[in-house]
Design a protein around this motif. Structure first.
Motif, PDB file in Angstrom:
ATOM      1  N   ALA A 109       0.826  -1.210   0.000  1.00  0.00           N
ATOM      2  CA  ALA A 109       0.000   0.000   0.000  1.00  0.00           C
ATOM      3  C   ALA A 109       0.857   1.256   0.000  1.00  0.00           C
ATOM      4  CB  ALA A 109      -0.926   0.007   1.210  1.00  0.00           C
ATOM      5  N   VAL A 110       2.133   1.086   0.319  1.00  0.00           N
ATOM      6  CA  VAL A 110       3.096   2.189   0.296  1.00  0.00           C
ATOM      7  C   VAL A 110       4.320   1.702  -0.465  1.00  0.00           C
ATOM      8  CG1 VAL A 110       4.494   3.784   1.653  1.00  0.00           C
ATOM      9  CG2 VAL A 110       2.285   3.028   2.535  1.00  0.00           C
ATOM     10  N   GLN A 111       4.720   2.419  -1.500  1.00  0.00           N
ATOM     11  CA  GLN A 111       5.887   2.021  -2.283  1.00  0.00           C
ATOM     12  C   GLN A 111       6.847   3.201  -2.483  1.00  0.00           C
ATOM     13  OE1 GLN A 111       7.074  -1.246  -3.830  1.00  0.00           O
ATOM     14  NE2 GLN A 111       8.594   0.277  -3.230  1.00  0.00           N
ATOM     15  N   PRO A 112       7.905   3.257  -1.666  1.00  0.00           N
ATOM     16  CA  PRO A 112       8.941   4.254  -1.914  1.00  0.00           C
ATOM     17  C   PRO A 112       9.733   3.890  -3.177  1.00  0.00           C
ATOM     18  CG  PRO A 112       9.019   3.436   0.353  1.00  0.00           C
ATOM     19  CD  PRO A 112       8.147   2.504  -0.430  1.00  0.00           C
ATOM     20  N   VAL A 113       9.939   4.871  -4.035  1.00  0.00           N
ATOM     21  CA  VAL A 113      10.741   4.698  -5.237  1.00  0.00           C
ATOM     22  C   VAL A 113      12.033   5.472  -5.031  1.00  0.00           C
ATOM     23  CG1 VAL A 113      10.868   5.066  -7.732  1.00  0.00           C
ATOM     24  CG2 VAL A 113       8.668   4.467  -6.662  1.00  0.00           C
ATOM     25  N   ARG A 114      13.140   4.766  -5.083  1.00  0.00           N
ATOM     26  CA  ARG A 114      14.447   5.374  -4.834  1.00  0.00           C
ATOM     27  C   ARG A 114      15.248   5.460  -6.124  1.00  0.00           C
ATOM     28  NH1 ARG A 114      17.203   6.768   0.410  1.00  0.00           N
ATOM     29  NH2 ARG A 114      15.553   6.446   1.935  1.00  0.00           N
ATOM     30  N   LEU A 115      15.923   6.577  -6.305  1.00  0.00           N
ATOM     31  CA  LEU A 115      16.903   6.733  -7.372  1.00  0.00           C
ATOM     32  C   LEU A 115      18.293   6.657  -6.754  1.00  0.00           C
ATOM     33  CD1 LEU A 115      15.414   9.667  -9.497  1.00  0.00           C
ATOM     34  CD2 LEU A 115      15.314   7.216  -9.976  1.00  0.00           C
ATOM     35  N   LEU A 116      19.114   5.745  -7.254  1.00  0.00           N
ATOM     36  CA  LEU A 116      20.500   5.611  -6.819  1.00  0.00           C
ATOM     37  C   LEU A 116      21.382   6.015  -7.991  1.00  0.00           C
ATOM     38  CD1 LEU A 116      20.309   2.126  -5.041  1.00  0.00           C
ATOM     39  CD2 LEU A 116      19.849   4.384  -4.072  1.00  0.00           C
TER      40      LEU A 116
END
Length: 838
Positions: A369-376
């Motif tokens: 229900a919560v999806q953090p999207v990270r850029l590395l």
């Protein structure tokens, strides 16, 4: 600083104009995120000098169009860290600025919006920048700033009927309850409809501390005179307002600093060894404020370094079709390109035992229900400095949003990991990888997994190689890197696994500064120093036997130190390892044995190693009591052990962080600290970003010790086990900077933040060194950089998430720009003037 105009969706926007009628409507709830800014007050102990205040917020901080997206946040834990009677809260808190947003559909008809707050100190209330109430501010504070003082508390709020300080408690005895309650002040105010506007509205609170000079110092008596105990904003009729729960019921896309703690389930406040400060892990954010518009993702990094950004998709139930993509980023003023393959999209996952989304997976998490999207992002060493811009496309529930992405590449180049000035000691777990992925120890598949783990944290330049020799020690070693092959009636050491492992270490991290042979554990008999454990029992010494014909490995009992045959057995092994590391250019003066703790080996063991290898020293992790370096720079531990690598629970570090630098004593040993009161296994990304900035060192951190077996109570455990010193030396140590991915280790938010923190620490070390020969005007600028870091630490110790509000990336960006200027490679671009604001 004005809000950037970004045309992005906010699901459920139409509800802004829905008319609510009927029962009372809550315009904010316990889950509403609050932005926080803290001003701290410091003064010398004898109060002879005027007090000093940390950086104040911008003058327009309470205005509706002020951009607070860089401020740290609290949610359901807001009143846990600010409320109650003020105990276990910093006395340095002078001004607390808080902001949140609520919804109104028609200001003209929203006539009964009521704010009710309980607080300590004095308060000013603003709605959309207009003051609507103030209370308990002392006379002369009509123009409220950070130096304003709240009305003084009566003595009854400080002492009992006998004049003794009221003791720390959150559940006072009946006879004292009224005295404690004197600290809690209350305000109820109806918000004038003329201050409201259609859509999102900003509620801002400024809380000022009351005088605290009458409060007796001490953990059991100190309490903060500035705090927020409860807050409610509601409409009795519910007419022409937006219920917060309704506004938050849709799918939203919201910004989150990579320093913030984001989770699928919020967990609970975690405090580790300290009861307040930067070590505290806040309750994870599970949603942004639905009345906030998403902003561009902004990052900063040096050349040769790394950076990360984050945006989050959340909804009331499982998300579907989540995916994100980004192409190459282009220089804002030239044709330079940051290739797309250096910008990786990762999806943060909250594991069952975690307090927030930590493991960075290559694919979205099904049903979250919560999806953090990270850029590395990895920055090439030769990339042209300046702003690079691109677009991140985020899709969820069949809707795609394009998010502007900006990276400021500084002209300063971070040293290669192998050339780092910092001192890092990571422990890698071959046994964990073999068990988790079901591969044969020391097989090709096993070494491929080991290499992947090492490469993820290669930029740390890990300086310590721990060589498993004995089995079942405090790190649960199951197979040794040094193995023994039977030759007639004797055994010869075999080094092929060690040599291959060492070569992988050198390839990833560079040559280790320290190579420690794990040959001792407390079960071999020990005595106590400080808080260690005494043991006269000597258990068998087990190592690994190899059958070269079949490759089979089995445990075998080795001769104990001092037993017949032991001198040749152990001397031959040590000399063999010495030849191997010298052949690869490693300094054999730092071939050590270990590891000792507050529990120290018995005297015969110490004498045994002194006899077979007179120049061999020890690695010791302990509380160091009455143990100081000798005048010739040697470190002799109690019990007669010369130490080559001294590890402290806290305190100590690189010479550059000594206040007497460069006039510091010579050391013939390495010194590092574990920072066990600054980070622990539940600590937030912020803690890991900040941890090396006070010492330049970090030690005893697990790289990949994941839970792989059940204990006798059915709990999953890792091989990072606790010896008898548990509770003092070992509590909360970090077992893993990586997570278990489908094909090997994956990076975590903690690991990424440690990488970014280390490169900032490298920069600080370079500035400290440059200061010694710099011109006066350069020294002044360096001192300003160091002061900004010290201020961030001070604020963080008083309220962890307020550190973020000081614009941590901006602090780093200005340091990088200054260092680039000193290096003759100035940065084209300024953090305070990003492309989106032009």
């Amino acid at each position: 600083m004005k809000t950037a105009k970004v045309s992005l969706w906010i699901a459920g926007l139409s509800m802004f104009f829905a008319w609510k009628s009927g029962g009372a409507t809550e315009l904010i709830t316990a889950e509403t995120p609050w932005r926080v800014f803290l001003v701290c007050k410091t003064q010398d102990r004898h109060r002879k000098e005027p007090p000093k205040f940390t950086t104040a917020p911008p003058a327009d901080w309470a205005q509706a169009d002020f951009d607070d997206s860089g401020w740290g946040r609290y949610t359901s834990d807001l009143t846990s860290v600010l409320g109650g009677y003020g105990y276990e809260q910093s006395l340095r808190r002078a001004t607390i600025c808080l902001r949140t947003q609520f919804g109104v559909a028609d200001p003209a008809r929203a006539r009964d919006v009521t704010l009710a707050i309980e607080y300590r100190g004095g308060v000013v209330v603003y709605v959309n920048g207009q003051e609507v109430a103030r209370q308990h501010l002392s006379k002369g504070n009509e123009a409220v700033d950070v130096r304003a003082v709240a009305e003084e508390y009566p003595d009854d709020a400080l002492t009992d009927e006998y004049g003794e300080p009221l003791a720390r408690t959150e559940r006072p005895a009946d006879e004292d309850l009224e005295r404690y309650e004197f600290r809690i002040r209350k305000l109820t105010v109806q918000v004038p409809s003329k201050t409201l506007r259609n859509g999102g509205n900003v509620l801002a609170l400024q809380i000022q501390a009351a005088p605290n000079d009458k409060i007796r110092s001490g953990r059991n008596t100190e309490w903060s005179t500035a705090g927020l105990c409860s807050v409610a904003l509601s409409s009795a009729q519910g007419e022409a307002v937006v219920a917060y729960e309704d506004a938050a019921s849709g799918v939203t896309l919201w910004n989150a600093s990579p320093l913030e703690t984001v989770g699928v389930t919020p967990g609970k406040l975690q405090s580790g060894f300290l009861w307040w400060g930067i070590t505290v892990t806040p309750v994870a954010l599970t949603q942004g404020n639905p009345f906030e518009s998403p902003k561009p993702i902004r990052m900063v990094a040096p050349r040769g370094g790394t950076c990360s950004g984050q945006i989050v998709v959340s909804g009331p139930s499982s998300l579907s079709g989540v995916r994100a993509s980004i192409g190459a980023l282009k220089h804002a003023d030239s044709g330079a390109v940051l290739p797309a393959e250096l910008v990786r999209v990762r999806y943060a996952m909250q594991e069952e035992t975690e307090y927030f989304c930590n493991a960075l997976m290559p694919q979205p998490i099904d049903g979250a229900a919560v999806q953090p999207v990270r850029l590395l992002v990895d920055i090439p060493r030769e990339l042209a400095p300046g702003w690079y811009t691109g677009t991140l496309a985020v899709t969820a529930n069949s809707k795609t949003t394009k998010v502007p992405t900006e990276i400021l590449v500084a002209g300063w180049t971070v040293p290669l990991g192998r050339d780092n000035a910092t001192l890092v000691s990571l422990y890698q777990s071959p046994d964990t990888l073999a068990l988790h992925y079901d591969v044969e120890p020391w097989s090709d598949a096993h070494f491929a997994l080991i290499e992947r783990s090492m490469n993820l944290m290669a930029k740390t330049g890990n300086d310590v190689l721990l060589v498993p020799v004995i089995l079942d020690n405090y790190l649960g070693h199951q197979t040794g890197l040094v193995r023994w092959v039977r030759k007639g009636n004797s055994y010869d050491p075999e080094y092929s696994a060690l040599e291959r492992y060492l070569d992988l270490h050198i390839k990833a991290f560079g040559k280790p500064k320290i190579v420690t042979l794990s040959v001792w554990k407390h079960d071999f008999g020990c005595r106590t120093w400080f808080r260690g454990m005494k043991s006269d029992t000597v258990k068998p010494c087990m190592v690994t036997q190899l059958d070269p014909a079949t490759g089979k490995m089995t445990p075998m009992e080795a001769p104990h130190f001092g037993q017949p045959g032991s001198e040749e057995f152990w001397r031959t092994m040590i000399e063999g390892v010495r030849r191997i590391i010298k052949a690869r250019g490693c300094d054999d003066r730092f071939l050590l044995v270990g590891e000792a703790f507050d529990s120290r080996p018995l005297e015969p063991t110490a004498k045994f190693f002194q006899k077979i290898a007179p120049d061999l020293r020890w690695q010791i992790y302990a509380h160091w009591v009455r143990e100081a370096p000798t005048q010739d720079g040697k470190m002799i531990a109690l019990g007669g052990f010369e130490t080559g690598f001294r590890i402290n629970p806290n305190g100590g570090g690189l010479p550059e962080f000594d206040r007497h630098y460069p006039d510091v004593p010579n050391r013939e040993f390495f010194l590092a600290q574990t920072h066990r009161t600054n980070i622990h296994h539940t600590s937030s990304p912020l803690s890991y970003r900040a941890v090396t900035g006070t010492s330049g060192t970090i030690a005893r951190i697990g790289l990949d010790f994941w839970p792989v077996f059940e204990d006798d109570r059915g709990r999953m455990r890792s091989f990072y086990r606790s010896p008898p010193n548990e509770g003092w030396l070992w509590r909360g140590h970090t077992p893993a900077l990586t997570g278990a991915g489908p094909e090997g280790a994956v990076l975590t938010t903690r690991g990424q933040m440690l990488l970014e923190g280390l490169q900032e620490t490298e920069l600080l070390i370079s500035l400290i060194r440059a200061r010694q020969t710099a011109a006066p005007e350069i020294i002044e600028r360096i001192d300003r950089c160091l002061a900004a870091r010290a201020e961030a630490r001070l604020v963080g110790e008083a309220l962890s998430q307020a550190t973020i509000s000081l614009d941590w990336p901006g602090i780093a960006a200005r340091e990088y720009a200054f260092a680039a200027e000193l290096a003759g490679t100035p940065t084209s671009g300024q953090w305070d003037n990003p492309p989106a604001a032009r």
